[in-house]
Design a protein around this motif. Structure first.
Motif, PDB file in Angstrom:
ATOM      1  N   GLY A  99       0.741  -1.393   0.034  1.00  0.00           N
ATOM      2  CA  GLY A  99      -0.024  -0.074   0.047  1.00  0.00           C
ATOM      3  C   GLY A  99       0.787   1.090   0.156  1.00  0.00           C
ATOM      4  O   GLY A  99       0.113   2.162  -0.054  1.00  0.00           O
ATOM      5  N   GLY A 100       2.173   1.115   0.322  1.00  0.00           N
ATOM      6  CA  GLY A 100       2.930   2.251  -0.119  1.00  0.00           C
ATOM      7  C   GLY A 100       2.991   3.145  -1.242  1.00  0.00           C
ATOM      8  O   GLY A 100       3.426   4.081  -1.700  1.00  0.00           O
ATOM      9  N   TRP A 101       2.570   2.018  -2.248  1.00  0.00           N
ATOM     10  CA  TRP A 101       2.482   2.725  -3.733  1.00  0.00           C
ATOM     11  C   TRP A 101       1.267   1.729  -4.409  1.00  0.00           C
ATOM     12  O   TRP A 101       0.972   0.578  -4.061  1.00  0.00           O
ATOM     13  N   ASN A 102       0.738   2.321  -5.508  1.00  0.00           N
ATOM     14  CA  ASN A 102      -0.277   1.710  -5.965  1.00  0.00           C
ATOM     15  C   ASN A 102       0.152   0.924  -7.298  1.00  0.00           C
ATOM     16  O   ASN A 102       0.248   1.374  -8.282  1.00  0.00           O
ATOM     17  N   ILE A 103       0.340  -0.419  -7.083  1.00  0.00           N
ATOM     18  CA  ILE A 103       1.041  -1.146  -8.238  1.00  0.00           C
ATOM     19  C   ILE A 103      -0.041  -1.175  -9.338  1.00  0.00           C
ATOM     20  O   ILE A 103       0.363  -1.438 -10.655  1.00  0.00           O
ATOM     21  N   GLU A 104      -1.223  -1.362  -9.481  1.00  0.00           N
ATOM     22  CA  GLU A 104      -2.487  -1.329 -10.441  1.00  0.00           C
ATOM     23  C   GLU A 104      -2.327  -0.256 -11.408  1.00  0.00           C
ATOM     24  O   GLU A 104      -2.294  -0.013 -12.610  1.00  0.00           O
TER      25      GLU A 104
END
Length: 185
Positions: free
Chosen positions: A28-33
């Motif tokens: 959740g530290g970055w949005n992979i999607e």
């Protein structure tokens, strides 16, 4: 579906929720999607090698035509031929390339996000390999250069390789689920 658990020592505020919660960066530290083709792939090592090997014989590649394969690994236009010394490496269309000329060329791609570390190699002699790790920030994790050198040494030490395609013997988890009837459309 059979995805590994990722490990990191880093945490950050979640970008997935508006709650301000601190989470492990890989969760959740970055949005992979939103990254899509920039780090958004999930694949097994076998499937990544299968993809890489699709370019071993450009004339029969099931993915791209020969001209597109040549472009994908070709010397970028901003590097004048006089500015390139055979054996140096350059970044082409998604692949790092070390070209010595006369068809002798290694290509590779590395990837890394919190909780992941990967290396895919296509070597001049037709050997292709991939290594995947589910962490990157532990001090005990080897660097790409170290892992790459060790894998080349291991490949060079093999005296006899199988004379047939091994992909069907090493199915990815998705293919295993399909074979066992466990994956519904």
């Amino acid at each position: 579906m059979n995805e590994v658990r990722y490990h990191t020592q880093h945490s950050s505020q979640s970008v997935l929720e508006d709650c301000g919660q601190t989470v492990p960066s890989c969760y959740g530290g970055w949005n992979i999607e939103n990254m899509d083709s920039h780090g958004g792939w999930l694949a097994s090592a076998v499937d990544l090698v299968r993809l890489a090997s699709a370019f071993d014989d450009p004339a029969s590649s099931p993915v791209l035509d020969p001209a597109s394969v040549a472009t994908m690994y070709g010397l970028p236009e901003n590097i004048a031929p006089s500015g390139y010394t055979p054996g140096d490496w350059y970044y082409a269309c998604g692949w790092a390339v070390r070209d010595w000329g006369d068809g002798i060329r290694n290509t590779w791609h590395t990837g890394s996000l919190d909780g992941t570390h990967s290396l895919v190699v296509r070597r001049w002699d037709g050997l292709d390999w991939c290594v995947l790790f589910n962490q990157r920030d532990d001090a005990s994790v080897l660097s790409y250069d170290t892992i790459d050198g060790l894998l080349h040494d291991a490949a060079d030490a093999v005296t006899q390789w199988p004379d047939h395609d091994l992909f069907d013997d090493h199915l990815s988890p998705v293919h295993i689920c399909e074979a066992e009837g466990g994956l519904a459309e």
